[in-house]
Motif scaffolding. Structure first.
Motif, PDB file in Angstrom:
ATOM      1  N   THR A  29       0.777  -1.145  -0.116  1.00  0.00           N
ATOM      2  CA  THR A  29      -0.050   0.029   0.099  1.00  0.00           C
ATOM      3  C   THR A  29       0.732   1.259   0.044  1.00  0.00           C
ATOM      4  OG1 THR A  29      -1.675  -1.231   0.945  1.00  0.00           O
ATOM      5  CG2 THR A  29      -1.832   1.325   1.081  1.00  0.00           C
ATOM      6  N   VAL A  32       2.491   1.946  -3.223  1.00  0.00           N
ATOM      7  CA  VAL A  32       1.705   2.363  -4.146  1.00  0.00           C
ATOM      8  C   VAL A  32       1.419   3.944  -3.903  1.00  0.00           C
ATOM      9  CG1 VAL A  32      -0.843   2.154  -5.040  1.00  0.00           C
ATOM     10  CG2 VAL A  32       0.394   0.248  -4.788  1.00  0.00           C
ATOM     11  N   TYR A 281      -3.687   0.800  -6.550  1.00  0.00           N
ATOM     12  CA  TYR A 281      -4.241   0.178  -5.406  1.00  0.00           C
ATOM     13  C   TYR A 281      -5.090  -1.103  -5.423  1.00  0.00           C
ATOM     14  CZ  TYR A 281      -5.492  -0.276  -0.393  1.00  0.00           C
ATOM     15  OH  TYR A 281      -5.705  -0.648   0.637  1.00  0.00           O
ATOM     16  N   ARG A 309      -8.390  -1.416   3.032  1.00  0.00           N
ATOM     17  CA  ARG A 309      -8.636  -0.227   2.438  1.00  0.00           C
ATOM     18  C   ARG A 309      -9.182   0.859   3.470  1.00  0.00           C
ATOM     19  NH1 ARG A 309     -14.640   0.064   0.194  1.00  0.00           N
ATOM     20  NH2 ARG A 309     -13.813   2.358  -0.251  1.00  0.00           N
ATOM     21  N   PRO A 312      -6.343   4.052   3.696  1.00  0.00           N
ATOM     22  CA  PRO A 312      -6.135   4.787   2.363  1.00  0.00           C
ATOM     23  C   PRO A 312      -7.531   5.216   1.784  1.00  0.00           C
ATOM     24  CG  PRO A 312      -5.001   2.452   2.274  1.00  0.00           C
ATOM     25  CD  PRO A 312      -5.794   2.249   3.633  1.00  0.00           C
TER      26      PRO A 312
END
Length: 457
Positions: A29, A32, A281, A309, A312
């Motif tokens: 993560t 990215v 992602y 998630r 993010p």
């Protein structure tokens, strides 16, 4: 002294902190996020420089060329990436050779088709003078099509860092070349030449950056049949997405002057900058994780979905909301006064990216668990929306009304995916609505920032 020796000589507590920091920094993560931020900064820097070297007409022409390349790519989309990452035989040479062969054949067919049809395509845009550029742009397909399949298998093996480094390297090279060519040529050929060179460099590095990158021609009927069974939903969805994503450009490309269309394209490029994160992602972090969990028989995919998630999504929603609120300020900072008209387009077009992370994340979860049809169904939902809202928006507000319909187009797709996820017990509606509320807060903060800073510029 070598780095390893320095680490060995460090105190245990300090060594543990260093290793912990390295572990956090190299998480998929975070890789990215950093790569997308760097990529967007590079694109913004490129845009700032090129707008001072080239006239707005060039960006209108570049937008037309990009639309054509995107259109033919979508029409022939076979879903290679998702198919390779998800397939149980994704490590077998025979499987990889077959998929690589199909990808090369597809690229050759596309190059020939675009080259032959270039006069007709230019005529459809009402700009026959673009025929030579379209002919040259057709080479992009074959230059990218001969790339190593390691660009796909890298995701299966979670080699996100190496893949991101490759793409950033290509981007730096392409942007640098575009600056040099734009300075000397001062026309649209500078943009096209840098695009072609970037595609060639990416394909070359795909063989140099990864082990076991070479493939050989192979035709396995079983794998080709499975690919088509998988791709028929992807291709159908891609064709509909093409109609949705390019119909506005085709219509506006005819209705607007090249200067005005250049404003729209610049705004669209800025608005889609956040999509770089949602795409990377969802495809490089979420999809491989969900696919592995599905292959391993993981039961609680809902917990995995939101655990992956949550953070993010909060940062992303706030940032995109901030972009919507501060769009006039962003345009004023990046460009000279000639481009001020782009601000309203940016505010409207950035609405779709606000919903994109929820949409892409839900799509990857459903696809990884075998519910492939949802991609096609979501595209149909967006098509129905556009067929109703597009003409209505244009009738009421002209060009701006059409742009508003485009900006809101992701909403019906998100709602459909939420319904599917609820049926499969993957959905936590409270969290989804909270993410959107954070986006609303970002809009408010961005608007306040715009009002405060503008008087000082």
């Amino acid at each position: 002294m070598p780095t390893s020796s320095l680490l060995d000589a460090a105190p245990p507590a300090q060594l543990q902190r260093i290793r912990r920091f390295r572990e956090i920094a190299l998480r998929d993560t975070n890789v990215v996020i950093v790569s997308v931020v760097l990529g967007n900064l590079l694109r913004a820097f490129s845009s700032v420089v090129l707008t001072r070297l080239l006239v707005p007409e060039v960006f209108g022409i570049a937008g037309v060329i990009a639309s054509i390349v995107f259109a033919f790519g979508m029409i022939s989309d076979l879903g290679f990436q998702a198919f390779v990452v998800r397939h149980p035989d994704g490590e077998k040479p025979r499987f990889l050779d077959t998929i690589w062969t199909m990808a090369v054949l597809r690229s050759i067919v596309l190059t020939c088709a675009v080259f032959i049809l270039s006069p007709t395509i230019a005529g459809l845009f009402g700009k026959p003078e673009l025929t030579p550029l379209i002919e040259m742009a057709s080479l992009i397909f074959v230059l990218e099509g001969v790339a190593s399949l390691t660009l796909l298998t890298a995701l299966r093996h979670r080699m996100v860092l190496r893949l991101s480094l490759l793409e950033l390297t290509v981007m730096v090279f392409q942007i640098s070349l575009s600056f040099i060519l734009a300075y000397y040529w001062r026309n649209y050929w500078a943009i096209l030449a840098s695009m072609l060179t970037g595609s060639a460099i990416k394909s070359l590095l795909s063989y140099l950056f990864f082990p076991n990158s070479l493939r050989k021609p192979a035709f396995d009927r079983q794998y080709i049949g499975e690919l088509w069974g998988f791709a028929r939903f992807v291709t159908g969805s891609s064709i509909i997405s093409l109609l949705l994503m390019q119909s506005d450009k085709f219509a506006l490309g005819r209705l607007m002057s090249l200067d005005d269309f250049g404003f729209y394209i610049l705004a669209g490029n800025l608005a889609t900058a956040p999509l770089g994160f949602t795409t990377a992602y969802a495809s490089r972090v979420l999809f491989p994780a969900y696919s592995q969990a599905w292959r391993d028989g993981e039961e609680n995919l809902r917990a995995l979905f939101y655990a992956k998630r949550r953070l993010p999504s909060l940062f992303y929603s706030f940032a995109v909301g901030g972009l919507i609120g501060s769009a006039p300020l962003v345009i004023e900072i990046l460009y000279d006064p000639r481009y001020a008209a782009s601000a309203i387009y940016l505010q409207i077009l950035a609405i779709a990216p606000l919903f994109a992370l929820a949409s892409n994340s839900g799509n990857e979860t459903l696809t990884a668990t075998g519910h492939i049809k949802v991609t096609f169904q979501a595209s149909v939902a967006k098509l129905l929306w556009f067929c109703a809202a597009g003409p209505a928006g244009y009738a009421i507000g002209g060009v701006l009304g059409l742009v508003i319909a485009v900006g809101l187009m992701e909403i019906p797709a998100v709602l459909l995916k939420w319904v599917q996820m609820h049926r499969l017990q993957f959905l936590d509606l409270r969290q989804e609505l909270f993410f959107l509320a954070i986006g609303g807060a970002g809009i408010i903060v961005g608007t306040i920032g715009d009002r405060v800073v503008q008087p000082f510029l």
